[in-house]
Design a protein around this motif. Structure first.
Motif, PDB file in Angstrom:
ATOM      1  N   GLU A 266      86.159  46.801  65.935  1.00  0.00           N
ATOM      2  CA  GLU A 266      84.771  46.683  66.417  1.00  0.00           C
ATOM      3  C   GLU A 266      84.389  45.222  66.640  1.00  0.00           C
ATOM      4  N   ASP A 267      84.748  44.369  65.682  1.00  0.00           N
ATOM      5  CA  ASP A 267      84.382  42.951  65.779  1.00  0.00           C
ATOM      6  C   ASP A 267      85.030  42.291  66.993  1.00  0.00           C
ATOM      7  N   ASP A 268      86.306  42.603  67.235  1.00  0.00           N
ATOM      8  CA  ASP A 268      86.996  41.964  68.358  1.00  0.00           C
ATOM      9  C   ASP A 268      86.492  42.490  69.709  1.00  0.00           C
ATOM     10  N   VAL A 269      86.156  43.777  69.771  1.00  0.00           N
ATOM     11  CA  VAL A 269      85.553  44.301  71.006  1.00  0.00           C
ATOM     12  C   VAL A 269      84.201  43.613  71.240  1.00  0.00           C
ATOM     13  N   ALA A 270      83.437  43.440  70.162  1.00  0.00           N
ATOM     14  CA  ALA A 270      82.135  42.765  70.290  1.00  0.00           C
ATOM     15  C   ALA A 270      82.318  41.314  70.736  1.00  0.00           C
ATOM     16  N   LEU A 271      83.350  40.658  70.219  1.00  0.00           N
ATOM     17  CA  LEU A 271      83.623  39.268  70.610  1.00  0.00           C
ATOM     18  C   LEU A 271      83.887  39.180  72.116  1.00  0.00           C
ATOM     19  N   LEU A 272      84.705  40.096  72.629  1.00  0.00           N
ATOM     20  CA  LEU A 272      85.013  40.091  74.065  1.00  0.00           C
ATOM     21  C   LEU A 272      83.778  40.421  74.888  1.00  0.00           C
ATOM     22  N   LYS A 273      83.025  41.438  74.428  1.00  0.00           N
ATOM     23  CA  LYS A 273      81.824  41.824  75.185  1.00  0.00           C
ATOM     24  C   LYS A 273      80.768  40.724  75.178  1.00  0.00           C
ATOM     25  N   GLY A 274      80.740  39.939  74.115  1.00  0.00           N
ATOM     26  CA  GLY A 274      79.744  38.875  74.001  1.00  0.00           C
ATOM     27  C   GLY A 274      80.140  37.592  74.709  1.00  0.00           C
ATOM     28  N   SER A 275      81.394  37.520  75.132  1.00  0.00           N
ATOM     29  CA  SER A 275      81.864  36.281  75.758  1.00  0.00           C
ATOM     30  C   SER A 275      81.484  36.222  77.230  1.00  0.00           C
ATOM     31  N   LYS A 276      81.072  35.040  77.658  1.00  0.00           N
ATOM     32  CA  LYS A 276      80.775  34.819  79.084  1.00  0.00           C
ATOM     33  C   LYS A 276      82.053  34.834  79.910  1.00  0.00           C
ATOM     34  N   LEU A 277      83.196  34.733  79.238  1.00  0.00           N
ATOM     35  CA  LEU A 277      84.476  34.686  79.954  1.00  0.00           C
ATOM     36  C   LEU A 277      84.956  36.066  80.389  1.00  0.00           C
ATOM     37  N   VAL A 278      84.301  37.109  79.874  1.00  0.00           N
ATOM     38  CA  VAL A 278      84.650  38.467  80.280  1.00  0.00           C
ATOM     39  C   VAL A 278      83.400  39.104  80.898  1.00  0.00           C
ATOM     40  N   PRO A 279      83.390  39.273  82.218  1.00  0.00           N
ATOM     41  CA  PRO A 279      82.174  39.789  82.862  1.00  0.00           C
ATOM     42  C   PRO A 279      81.889  41.240  82.446  1.00  0.00           C
ATOM     43  N   ASP A 280      80.618  41.641  82.546  1.00  0.00           N
ATOM     44  CA  ASP A 280      80.214  42.992  82.130  1.00  0.00           C
ATOM     45  C   ASP A 280      80.926  44.082  82.928  1.00  0.00           C
ATOM     46  N   SER A 281      81.441  43.727  84.087  1.00  0.00           N
ATOM     47  CA  SER A 281      82.129  44.720  84.919  1.00  0.00           C
ATOM     48  C   SER A 281      83.478  45.142  84.345  1.00  0.00           C
ATOM     49  N   VAL A 282      84.004  44.379  83.386  1.00  0.00           N
ATOM     50  CA  VAL A 282      85.291  44.722  82.761  1.00  0.00           C
ATOM     51  C   VAL A 282      85.048  45.733  81.633  1.00  0.00           C
ATOM     52  N   ALA A 283      85.633  46.930  81.740  1.00  0.00           N
ATOM     53  CA  ALA A 283      85.495  47.951  80.688  1.00  0.00           C
ATOM     54  C   ALA A 283      86.362  47.556  79.493  1.00  0.00           C
ATOM     55  N   ILE A 284      85.806  47.682  78.295  1.00  0.00           N
ATOM     56  CA  ILE A 284      86.550  47.300  77.084  1.00  0.00           C
ATOM     57  C   ILE A 284      86.460  48.433  76.067  1.00  0.00           C
ATOM     58  N   SER A 285      87.601  48.884  75.577  1.00  0.00           N
ATOM     59  CA  SER A 285      87.586  49.877  74.503  1.00  0.00           C
ATOM     60  C   SER A 285      88.499  49.425  73.374  1.00  0.00           C
ATOM     61  N   GLY A 286      88.241  49.942  72.168  1.00  0.00           N
ATOM     62  CA  GLY A 286      89.000  49.535  70.988  1.00  0.00           C
ATOM     63  C   GLY A 286      89.647  50.735  70.316  1.00  0.00           C
ATOM     64  N   TRP A 287      90.889  50.589  69.893  1.00  0.00           N
ATOM     65  CA  TRP A 287      91.694  51.702  69.403  1.00  0.00           C
ATOM     66  C   TRP A 287      92.469  51.303  68.155  1.00  0.00           C
ATOM     67  N   VAL A 288      92.917  52.321  67.417  1.00  0.00           N
ATOM     68  CA  VAL A 288      93.858  52.104  66.315  1.00  0.00           C
ATOM     69  C   VAL A 288      95.114  52.930  66.588  1.00  0.00           C
ATOM     70  N   TYR A 289      96.275  52.289  66.435  1.00  0.00           N
ATOM     71  CA  TYR A 289      97.569  52.963  66.523  1.00  0.00           C
ATOM     72  C   TYR A 289      98.073  53.186  65.103  1.00  0.00           C
ATOM     73  N   GLU A 290      98.487  54.411  64.802  1.00  0.00           N
ATOM     74  CA  GLU A 290      99.007  54.713  63.470  1.00  0.00           C
ATOM     75  C   GLU A 290     100.526  54.597  63.471  1.00  0.00           C
ATOM     76  N   VAL A 291     101.053  53.593  62.772  1.00  0.00           N
ATOM     77  CA  VAL A 291     102.509  53.397  62.773  1.00  0.00           C
ATOM     78  C   VAL A 291     103.225  54.542  62.047  1.00  0.00           C
ATOM     79  N   GLU A 292     102.472  55.295  61.234  1.00  0.00           N
ATOM     80  CA  GLU A 292     103.079  56.405  60.476  1.00  0.00           C
ATOM     81  C   GLU A 292     103.291  57.644  61.344  1.00  0.00           C
ATOM     82  N   THR A 293     102.462  57.806  62.376  1.00  0.00           N
ATOM     83  CA  THR A 293     102.499  59.033  63.181  1.00  0.00           C
ATOM     84  C   THR A 293     102.739  58.773  64.667  1.00  0.00           C
TER      85      THR A 293
END
Lengths: 171, 171
Positions: free
Chosen positions: B137-164
């Motif tokens: 969540e924090d890293d997605v918020a960092l990207l969304k809050g940055s002027k270097l990534v325009p609002d037109s860029v879709a950003i989603s955040g995920w977790v990969y489970e190394v066990e499954t």
């Protein structure tokens, strides 16, 4: 609502899960090495470089930039046992096509002066290079010259040809 | 003389070259997205996330750290047409297991005071995090809050489970 890219991730991953049998692998890379290569879409490190799941850390950024990778490299060798580094740049790299001033100008034009200021505040050097083999040599020298990478870590530099799929050793 | 890791690279690559037929792919990612994930040895992004050769940029560093990836992300979206970002951290990440002060102490103990100084000079924040979903969540918020990534860029955040082998969407 999910984008088509997100749907592809979910659907492809369901298939991957259905045959997944590697949930037992340990955190440290079993073959104790790391590959530093470019983010370029035409590189599949596992397939092209013979990396089985669990073997090696794979660091990727724009241009396989060594300076940009120090944080990850130090974690890999000081906390997770990595003893060898393969640095692999590639033909047709975007980093051969522009200079820092070009990228700064594009950011200011497209994203405005605040974005330009953020680039400076984050001290971003885009890291373009004019000659491929020279860039491999320079980055290997940077790693070898750093106190953060002990002499016991073997370091080699390579070029991957996106036109043929072939790697060749530079240094 | 080549190390066993270098021999594996050369030999595996010869096999890859023998069936390689993707030499025609263009530089910009054809599906106009990038994946930012961890360098962890237990992740094969192409296989697990359904990325065909040429589809997407893949940025990897310790922890799928967004702050560490700004240089590459800006090149991807400003110079090479990327319009979407998938940020994927994972269970069992090494970044959950230490704090900056631990890593600084290990570097000083193993590599000496000059290496410790180089860490400071390079302003290295190792970027550990105590909670996985919160870090996504924090890293997605960092990207969304940055002027270097325009609002037109879709950003989603995920977790990969190394066990499954499974991915799940966080945000």
């Amino acid at each position: 609502m999910a984008t088509s890219v997100q749907k592809n991730l979910s659907e492809s991953n369901e298939k991957y899960v259905s045959t997944f049998d590697k949930g037992h692998l340990a955190l440290p890379p079993s073959k104790k090495y790391l590959v530093l290569t470019c983010m370029d879409a035409r590189i599949d490190p596992a397939a092209a470089f013979g990396i089985d799941l669990g073997d090696a850390h794979v660091i990727r950024n724009a241009g396989a930039n060594a300076a940009d990778a120090f944080r990850s490299i130090v974690i890999s060798e000081q906390l997770l046992g990595t003893q060898e580094i393969l640095l692999i740049k590639h033909t047709g790299c975007g980093m051969l096509t522009f200079e820092n001033s070009d990228a700064y100008a594009i950011v200011e034009k497209n994203l405005g002066p605040e974005a330009h200021s953020e680039l400076k505040q984050r001290q971003i050097d885009f890291g373009p290079f004019p000659q491929l083999d020279k860039a491999v040599e320079d980055d290997v020298a940077l790693l070898k010259g750093s106190k953060l990478v002990p002499d016991s870590v073997a370091i080699s530099g390579w070029v991957y040809e996106v036109e043929t799929g072939r790697v060749r050793k530079v240094v």
